[in-house]
Design an enzyme around this catalytic site. Sequence first.
Site, short mmCIF file in Angstrom:
data_model
loop_
_atom_site.label_atom_id
_atom_site.label_comp_id
_atom_site.label_asym_id
_atom_site.label_seq_id
_atom_site.Cartn_x
_atom_site.Cartn_y
_atom_site.Cartn_z
N THR A 1 0.86 -1.19 0.00
CA THR A 1 0.00 0.00 0.00
C THR A 1 0.90 1.24 0.00
O THR A 1 2.04 1.16 0.44
CB THR A 1 -0.90 0.05 1.24
OG1 THR A 1 -0.06 0.05 2.39
CG2 THR A 1 -1.83 -1.15 1.30
N TRP B 1 -18.70 16.53 10.92
CA TRP B 1 -17.74 16.14 9.88
C TRP B 1 -18.04 16.85 8.58
O TRP B 1 -19.16 16.85 8.10
CB TRP B 1 -17.82 14.63 9.64
CG TRP B 1 -17.18 13.82 10.72
CD1 TRP B 1 -16.61 14.29 11.86
CD2 TRP B 1 -17.09 12.41 10.75
NE1 TRP B 1 -16.14 13.24 12.60
CE2 TRP B 1 -16.42 12.06 11.95
CE3 TRP B 1 -17.48 11.39 9.88
CZ2 TRP B 1 -16.15 10.76 12.31
CZ3 TRP B 1 -17.21 10.08 10.24
CH2 TRP B 1 -16.55 9.77 11.43
#
Length: 542
Positions: free
Chosen positions: A184, A445
């Site tokens: 990754t 958020w």
Amino acid sequence: MLRGLNMDRQLLVSSLIEYAGRNHSSTEVIATDSSGVVHRTNWSEVRSRAQQVSAALLDEGISTGDRIATIAWNDHRHLEVYYGITALGSVLHTVNPRLRDQQISWIISHAEDQLVFVDPDFLRLAETIAPETPSVRKWVVLTDELPETSLPNAVAYEEWISKRGSAIRWPLLDEWSAATLCYTSGTTGDPKGVVQSHRSIVLQTWATCTGDGHDVNSSQSILLAVPMFHVNGWAIPFAAAMSGAKLVLPGPDLSAEALVRQIRAEQITFSAGVPTIWLSVVQYLKDTGVDIPSLQRIAVGGSAAPRSLMDTLEDDYGVFVSHVWGMTEMTQGSAGRFTHRVTGLNREEQRRRQAMAGRELYGVELRLVDNNGEDVPRDGFSPGELLARGPWVAGAYFELDDETTHLQDEHGNWLRTGDVATMDTEGYIAIVDRAKDVIKSGGEWISSIELENAAVAAPGIAEAAAVGLRHDRWGERPLLLVVLEPGAEFKPDEIVEAIRPHVASWCLPDAVVEVEEIPHTGTGKINKRLLRDRFSDFSWPQ
Ligand code: AMP
């Protein structure tokens, strides 16, 4: 238990190239190498040269489970090596050359790669890291003749395979044996290695070929604009063989001009790539007035594709956009094509869903949880951390003992994707943000993705990035950075007004700053960490 009486045939990567070589022998594979030379080959030749690669690896003493790296662009040699390594039972470790030298030598050493196949373009990189990668016994340079190099034990690929015939029979491996290793990108901490088995590659490739997957089939001419070092080129090099499709590998030049030229020359019907590639293609088409009539559909993913991109491609160029979500840990994680139920909806409702990141795809189960690991409802608006599980989802990372990467509860073992998403009752997912990129303002958020998508739809904006910066009152507030299209004038108030209809008013950016360029990570994602660092001293307007 009464056992099924089927034949014991293992799911192996070698069966894909065997199939293509046998049944689609004359179907073309066209590649541009790093020197710009175009090679026209076919599936039969790819198979026999992959056999030569396997034979040469055997001569080098390579055995099952040994890791072999590639640092290469998308071309025919890389494709041969893909199959030659995996079919033999050794493990294909695709290295992302855009990572920092230190990271590359770290992952090659961590993987204990025995051999490295390297494109001549990356020779200097290989020379720099060679002293730090003692596990590497040989460097095979993907070219005809060995260029001048200080690399120890280097050999030219064509010379190396030419001594071997293609008479080798690939072994009948256990389908659980490792086929590929991909790290990754690791924007935080060390990169993590994802090991895919043969079984998992074949299953995810099948899913890629399904109608609601990418519908890869033998009538297609595919341009692979996703690097083969990024998530195994989204399994498309395997899917093209499984279906016997024509495959076009563009080499290092992923400029809009080069891609459009190949789309037109090779009558490309399907292509795949990250949003930035398609944004530049659209800009090029607008600037030049050139058309791409053969292209029917593209798959976009890797980061959020703005709705405006889909509108332009579909309305102006007749190209259907399949927006998918996925990650190294599972390749394709959602289905981006639509069923008849969706095509029956009005245009606005269709586009709203299309702008989401696809829907649950058979084989990858998705689930949302809150901070306490409690399930979040699939109501289309409650956000939660996205978890995934399935036969081709990583159950653990290579030689890493870290309990935080998975969630183990009464429902089993789930991969924590690190993405915050919403899901609706039909399995459509919308990625709100990476958990670490979501802007936390006064306990609420704000989705940086939502702001960016609204911003790029505004006139004159070529690219946008939203990041959360420290704010005395709210904890964090959004700063919007924009790159303007050539000739456009910077008018921050007008940009905010253009975003206003698309987001709640408290989500609007507190400031807009013009930048010349937005930095990207090695896999084409906006590098938010770098931007947060760069603007850490930013003073909010009073
Ligand atoms: P990688 O393993 O480098 O492919 O990165 C995977 C990550 O890319 C995911 O966890 C997401 O954060 C992001 N990503 C992939 N596809 C999408 C998408 N369609 N929309 C938003 N983010 C995406």
